[in-house]
Design an enzyme around this catalytic site. Structure first.
Site, mmCIF file in Angstrom:
data_model
loop_
_atom_site.group_PDB
_atom_site.id
_atom_site.type_symbol
_atom_site.label_atom_id
_atom_site.label_comp_id
_atom_site.label_asym_id
_atom_site.label_seq_id
_atom_site.Cartn_x
_atom_site.Cartn_y
_atom_site.Cartn_z
ATOM 1 C CG HIS A 48 -0.343 -0.066 2.526
ATOM 2 N ND1 HIS A 48 0.203 -1.237 3.028
ATOM 3 C CD2 HIS A 48 -0.159 0.867 3.490
ATOM 4 C CE1 HIS A 48 0.682 -1.010 4.242
ATOM 5 N NE2 HIS A 48 0.490 0.260 4.540
ATOM 6 C CG HIS A 50 0.805 5.354 4.336
ATOM 7 N ND1 HIS A 50 -0.183 5.334 5.299
ATOM 8 C CD2 HIS A 50 1.488 4.204 4.475
ATOM 9 C CE1 HIS A 50 -0.087 4.217 5.988
ATOM 10 N NE2 HIS A 50 0.922 3.506 5.505
#
Length: 135
Positions: free
Chosen positions: A99, A101
């Site tokens: 992922h 941010h």
């Protein structure tokens, strides 16, 4: 991956505050944001980290991060932006689903910056690293 919380979020099995979605990714607001607007780019397929991702998908994630950061900066009128991607526990990764941010930064907001001790690189150490790392 059936027991991966980020897989479930990315694929709509758990409700999210989705701000973007395409065939490969979902971008959601972080449930525990560092700042106003903190979001996560989640691939719909499971990859523990960047090293497991196919290069074409990694490239798409980078382009998406750039587009989302530009859009979010304009909409939120933030003063700066962090795009952060951690790989491995030692690097700060806590959920082992790749992922990114997206963290808007504001002049009057918290100043959370990744800092590390710095020391000069000697010529000898530099030459050794070049030998070890040169592709």
């Amino acid at each position: 991956m059936a027991d991966c919380i980020f897989c479930m979020l990315a694929n709509g099995q758990i409700p999210t505050a989705t701000i973007y979605e395409d065939e490969d990714f979902r971008v959601i607001l972080d449930a525990n944001p560092a700042t106003r607007g903190h979001a996560l780019i989640l691939p719909k397929a499971h990859f523990a980290n960047v090293f497991e991702m196919p290069e074409d998908l990694t490239a798409k994630a980078a382009v998406l991060a750039k587009k989302m950061a530009a859009h979010m900066s304009e909409q939120l009128q933030c003063d700066g932006f962090n795009i952060v991607q951690n790989n491995g526990e030692a690097a700060g990764q806590t959920v082992f689903h790749y992922h990114v941010h997206l963290i808007p930064r504001y002049k009057d907001g918290p100043r959370i910056v990744a800092n590390w001790p710095q020391s000069p690189l000697t010529d000898e150490a530099k030459e050794e690293l070049v030998r070890e790392l040169k592709v």
